[in-house]
Design an enzyme around this catalytic site. Structure first.
Site, PDB file in Angstrom:
ATOM      1  N   ASP A  74      -1.967  21.657 -10.462  1.00 26.85           N
ATOM      2  CA  ASP A  74      -3.289  21.397  -9.911  1.00 26.85           C
ATOM      3  C   ASP A  74      -3.841  22.740  -9.488  1.00 26.85           C
ATOM      4  O   ASP A  74      -3.138  23.556  -8.870  1.00 26.85           O
ATOM      5  CB  ASP A  74      -3.229  20.438  -8.724  1.00 26.85           C
ATOM      6  CG  ASP A  74      -4.618  19.955  -8.324  1.00 26.85           C
ATOM      7  OD1 ASP A  74      -5.451  19.729  -9.224  1.00 26.85           O
ATOM      8  OD2 ASP A  74      -4.881  19.795  -7.117  1.00 26.85           O
ATOM      9  N   GLY A 168     -13.874  26.585 -17.142  1.00 29.35           N
ATOM     10  CA  GLY A 168     -14.097  26.339 -15.717  1.00 29.35           C
ATOM     11  C   GLY A 168     -15.037  27.369 -15.103  1.00 29.35           C
ATOM     12  O   GLY A 168     -16.100  27.667 -15.641  1.00 29.35           O
ATOM     13  N   ASP A 170     -14.466  30.531 -14.801  1.00 31.81           N
ATOM     14  CA  ASP A 170     -14.109  31.877 -15.257  1.00 31.81           C
ATOM     15  C   ASP A 170     -15.306  32.810 -15.452  1.00 31.81           C
ATOM     16  O   ASP A 170     -15.217  34.002 -15.122  1.00 31.81           O
ATOM     17  CB  ASP A 170     -13.301  31.812 -16.560  1.00 31.81           C
ATOM     18  CG  ASP A 170     -11.876  31.322 -16.334  1.00 31.81           C
ATOM     19  OD1 ASP A 170     -11.480  31.169 -15.161  1.00 31.81           O
ATOM     20  OD2 ASP A 170     -11.153  31.111 -17.319  1.00 31.81           O
ATOM     21  N   HIS A 195      -4.227  33.020 -11.526  1.00 27.82           N
ATOM     22  CA  HIS A 195      -3.480  32.109 -10.661  1.00 27.82           C
ATOM     23  C   HIS A 195      -2.484  31.288 -11.467  1.00 27.82           C
ATOM     24  O   HIS A 195      -1.330  31.132 -11.068  1.00 27.82           O
ATOM     25  CB  HIS A 195      -4.451  31.197  -9.931  1.00 27.82           C
ATOM     26  CG  HIS A 195      -5.408  30.460 -10.839  1.00 27.82           C
ATOM     27  ND1 HIS A 195      -6.145  31.094 -11.824  1.00 27.82           N
ATOM     28  CD2 HIS A 195      -5.739  29.138 -10.925  1.00 27.82           C
ATOM     29  CE1 HIS A 195      -6.889  30.211 -12.460  1.00 27.82           C
ATOM     30  NE2 HIS A 195      -6.653  29.015 -11.949  1.00 27.82           N
ATOM     31  N   ARG A 196      -2.928  30.787 -12.614  1.00 23.09           N
ATOM     32  CA  ARG A 196      -2.026  29.974 -13.443  1.00 23.09           C
ATOM     33  C   ARG A 196      -0.930  30.856 -14.036  1.00 23.09           C
ATOM     34  O   ARG A 196       0.237  30.443 -14.111  1.00 23.09           O
ATOM     35  CB  ARG A 196      -2.810  29.266 -14.540  1.00 23.09           C
ATOM     36  CG  ARG A 196      -1.952  28.309 -15.382  1.00 23.09           C
ATOM     37  CD  ARG A 196      -2.790  27.370 -16.225  1.00 23.09           C
ATOM     38  NE  ARG A 196      -3.583  26.491 -15.370  1.00 23.09           N
ATOM     39  CZ  ARG A 196      -4.906  26.615 -15.185  1.00 23.09           C
ATOM     40  NH1 ARG A 196      -5.574  27.566 -15.803  1.00 23.09           N
ATOM     41  NH2 ARG A 196      -5.545  25.801 -14.379  1.00 23.09           N
TER      42      ARG A 196
END
Length: 213
Positions: A74, A168, A170, A195-196
């Protein structure tokens, strides 16, 4: 090892596959490959207030459905001027319904820009957060806990989108060190800094350590 990625986002799956390539003897599967049809009840899996709870909820659900070790993430954008919003509501931030894919991304970005208005550039601070949960527990082994890792990438929110890559938020998320948005950098750069990327690199390290032990 077979590992199911519990996501219906092709963008996420592609990023995760590339990051986990470093793990030897792993086969990354997705829901489409496993012929798991969409169930409306999946929308109820992300009703919690933290990234950790939402990721664990999804991983546990699809572990039960498929019987496979399952990882789910998430993620979202936290903007300081908005008190941390949109946070866990990042995907459905804009007050619209029925939109998906690029139309949904555009609506979310437009809503974010409207809320920030003409806020000074230096005050438009925020961060992307990703939490990944790996569920390998068998139903009878209730004492074990899922593996949970977190990745964070800090940046600034632009007042106009830049770049055609990513997805998203980005195009609005500026990596201050690079001077480019996440939509302007290559997939390999993004995986190294996002982050991912950070969350799943940490997960890859856990998986490789488990293989060695």
């Amino acid at each position: 090892m077979e590992l199911l990625v519990a996501s219906r986002s092709t963008h996420k799956i592609s990023e995760i596959r590339r990051i986990l390539e470093v793990v030897p003897n792993i086969r990354v599967l997705d829901l489409e490959e496993m012929c798991i049809p969409y169930d409306p009840s999946e929308e109820e899996l992300e009703q919690f207030d933290t990234f950790e709870e939402n990721a664990t909820s999804k991983a546990s659900y699809f572990r039960r459905v498929t019987g496979l070790p399952t990882v789910a993430d998430d993620s979202g954008l936290e903007v300081d001027l908005l008190g941390g919003a949109p946070g866990v509501r990042s995907k459905r931030f804009a007050p619209t319904c029925g939109r998906e894919g690029i139309e949904l991304d555009q609506a979310n970005n437009a809503h974010l820009l409207a809320l920030l208005g003409d806020a000074p550039f230096e005050e438009r601070t925020g961060r992307y957060v990703c939490v990944a949960a790996l569920e390998r527990r068998k139903p009878e082994r209730t004492g074990e806990q899922p593996t949970v890792v977190r990745g964070v990438a800090s940046g600034l929110i632009l007042d106009v989108p830049r770049g055609s890559g990513g997805f998203g938020y980005d195009p609005l998320f500026l990596d201050k060190e690079l001077g480019r948005t996440f939509a302007e950098i290559s997939p390999s750069e993004k995986n190294a800094r996002s982050h991912r990327g950070r969350a799943f690199q940490a997960l890859a390290e856990r998986l490789m350590a488990a293989e060695v032990s």
